[in-house]
Design a protein around this motif. Structure first.
Motif, mmCIF file in Angstrom:
data_model
loop_
_atom_site.group_PDB
_atom_site.id
_atom_site.type_symbol
_atom_site.label_atom_id
_atom_site.label_comp_id
_atom_site.label_asym_id
_atom_site.label_seq_id
_atom_site.Cartn_x
_atom_site.Cartn_y
_atom_site.Cartn_z
ATOM 1 N N HIS A 1 -3.646 1.382 9.069
ATOM 2 C CA HIS A 1 -3.939 -0.047 8.850
ATOM 3 C C HIS A 1 -4.214 -0.712 10.197
ATOM 4 C CE1 HIS A 1 -3.358 -0.557 4.605
ATOM 5 N NE2 HIS A 1 -2.140 -0.062 4.625
ATOM 6 N N PRO B 1 -9.078 5.744 10.275
ATOM 7 C CA PRO B 1 -8.998 4.783 9.171
ATOM 8 C C PRO B 1 -10.237 4.895 8.288
ATOM 9 C CG PRO B 1 -9.082 3.661 11.328
ATOM 10 C CD PRO B 1 -9.071 5.122 11.597
ATOM 11 N N HIS C 1 -8.917 0.822 4.567
ATOM 12 C CA HIS C 1 -8.163 0.187 5.670
ATOM 13 C C HIS C 1 -8.985 -0.931 6.313
ATOM 14 C CE1 HIS C 1 -6.395 4.385 5.723
ATOM 15 N NE2 HIS C 1 -5.309 3.657 5.642
ATOM 16 N N THR D 1 3.415 -1.893 3.829
ATOM 17 C CA THR D 1 3.025 -0.518 3.545
ATOM 18 C C THR D 1 4.233 0.415 3.482
ATOM 19 O OG1 THR D 1 1.514 1.283 4.115
ATOM 20 C CG2 THR D 1 2.543 0.152 5.983
ATOM 21 N N ALA E 1 -6.035 -4.168 11.074
ATOM 22 C CA ALA E 1 -5.099 -5.098 10.417
ATOM 23 C C ALA E 1 -4.117 -5.679 11.429
ATOM 24 C CB ALA E 1 -4.342 -4.385 9.303
ATOM 25 N N THR F 1 0.831 -1.209 0.000
ATOM 26 C CA THR F 1 0.000 0.000 0.000
ATOM 27 C C THR F 1 0.870 1.266 0.000
ATOM 28 O OG1 THR F 1 -0.234 0.172 2.416
ATOM 29 C CG2 THR F 1 -1.853 -1.169 1.258
ATOM 30 N N SER G 1 -4.464 6.152 2.280
ATOM 31 C CA SER G 1 -4.795 7.054 3.397
ATOM 32 C C SER G 1 -5.298 8.415 2.924
ATOM 33 C CB SER G 1 -3.566 7.243 4.295
ATOM 34 O OG SER G 1 -3.192 6.018 4.895
ATOM 35 N N ILE H 1 0.318 -7.413 4.615
ATOM 36 C CA ILE H 1 0.278 -6.025 4.142
ATOM 37 C C ILE H 1 1.673 -5.424 4.312
ATOM 38 C CG2 ILE H 1 -0.691 -3.718 4.535
ATOM 39 C CD1 ILE H 1 -3.252 -5.110 5.593
ATOM 40 N N LEU I 1 -9.288 -4.066 4.139
ATOM 41 C CA LEU I 1 -8.067 -4.892 4.105
ATOM 42 C C LEU I 1 -7.923 -5.695 5.406
ATOM 43 C CD1 LEU I 1 -5.558 -2.497 2.301
ATOM 44 C CD2 LEU I 1 -6.783 -4.464 1.352
ATOM 45 N N ALA I 2 -8.333 -5.093 6.525
ATOM 46 C CA ALA I 2 -8.299 -5.828 7.796
ATOM 47 C C ALA I 2 -9.297 -6.990 7.747
ATOM 48 C CB ALA I 2 -8.644 -4.885 8.945
ATOM 49 N N VAL J 1 1.278 -6.248 9.441
ATOM 50 C CA VAL J 1 1.628 -5.065 8.644
ATOM 51 C C VAL J 1 3.129 -4.827 8.742
ATOM 52 C CG1 VAL J 1 1.189 -2.597 8.261
ATOM 53 C CG2 VAL J 1 -0.616 -4.022 9.257
#
Ligand code: OAD
Length: 231
Positions: A94, A65, A69, A87, A99, A8, A13, A85, A72-73, A102
């Motif tokens: 995240h 978030p 976000h 980032t 998440a 990401t 964001s 993930i 994806l979680a 990460v």
């Protein structure tokens, strides 16, 4: 078990109100990255660099978030496989979106790093060049951010994952900053399927097998729902 890596960038964001870097009105149109995001800039003017990251830390703390976000979680918990993930973002959206796995390859605003002894600790809200390292007492506190010219974090782990996943997805990144911009080529060379999700085609768009374009808060939840509900 299937495994995917999702890279990401700032586009994820953007709709939380945190600026991107290279879009119109992006951070790098307002600040000189050589002055605020390099070790040389920090050596020349640590006050300016701390001011820049203190402001970004405050923006991040005030941001929430968004639907990308949290989607994806959700993917990490509901997908029949592992979702890593990776980032480039230094915010914690995240994690605050739920998440679990990460990798912050460009560091985190929430961290402080001693430029002398490499000790790491939780960043105070406002950091200053005269702050002392709790381990060695040097007044050499810097944000735990990877600057241009420095090696991103956890690269061995990321390259190992890229060679063994079934799918590589890049979301909201312009494909201008290496090594992250090279992940798609790395994945393709290993025979991995690749997908881009972005507002508009990135610099590396031609390297992806497939793409979907639109705001992250729309296209990411849609893609996640399709994956989770797939028969
Ligand atoms: P960029 O600012 O270069 O690119 C942002 C990307 O997000 C672009 O491709 C935009 O089209 C896309 N975008 C913007 N709004 C979006 C939205 N609402 N939904 C989806 N996509 C959107 O940011 P990065 O690629 O993350 O590093 O930049 C990479 C690195 O360069 C950063 O980690 C940072 C920067 O210099 C350091 O500071 C070391």
């Amino acid at each position: 078990m299937s495994h995917m890596v999702i890279l990401t960038g700032a586009g994820v964001s953007a709709e939380s109100g945190l600026g991107t870097f290279r879009d119109k009105d992006g951070l790098w149109t307002k600040y000189d990255l050589n002055e605020v995001a390099t070790p040389e800039g920090f050596a020349r003017n640590p006050d300016l660099v701390h001011e820049f990251y203190n402001a970004r830390r405050a923006n991040c703390q005030n941001a929430q978030p968004n639907a990308a976000h949290t989607a994806l979680a959700r993917l990490q918990t509901k997908y029949r496989g592992r979702v890593t993930i990776v980032t480039q973002n230094v915010d914690d959206l995240h994690e605050r979106g739920g998440a679990s796995e990460v990798i912050h390859m460009h560091g985190e605003l929430s961290g402080a790093l001693c430029a002398i002894c490499d000790h790491r600790w939780a960043a105070p809200r406002v950091m200053s060049p005269t702050d002392h390292c709790p381990a060695c007492d040097s007044p050499a506190t810097r944000p735990d951010i990877v600057w241009f010219g420095e090696m991103p974090y956890r690269m061995d782990e990321i390259y190992a994952a890229l060679s063994e996943v079934d799918l590589f997805v890049a979301i909201g990144t312009s494909g201008n900053v290496y090594p992250a911009a090279g992940f798609v080529a790395e994945a393709r060379a290993a025979g991995v399927e690749t997908l881009e999700l972005n507002l508009e085609p990135s610099s590396t768009a031609g390297a992806f097998d497939t793409a979907r374009f639109g705001p992250a808060t729309e296209i990411v939840p849609q893609w996640v729902s399709e994956l989770i509900n797939a028969p």
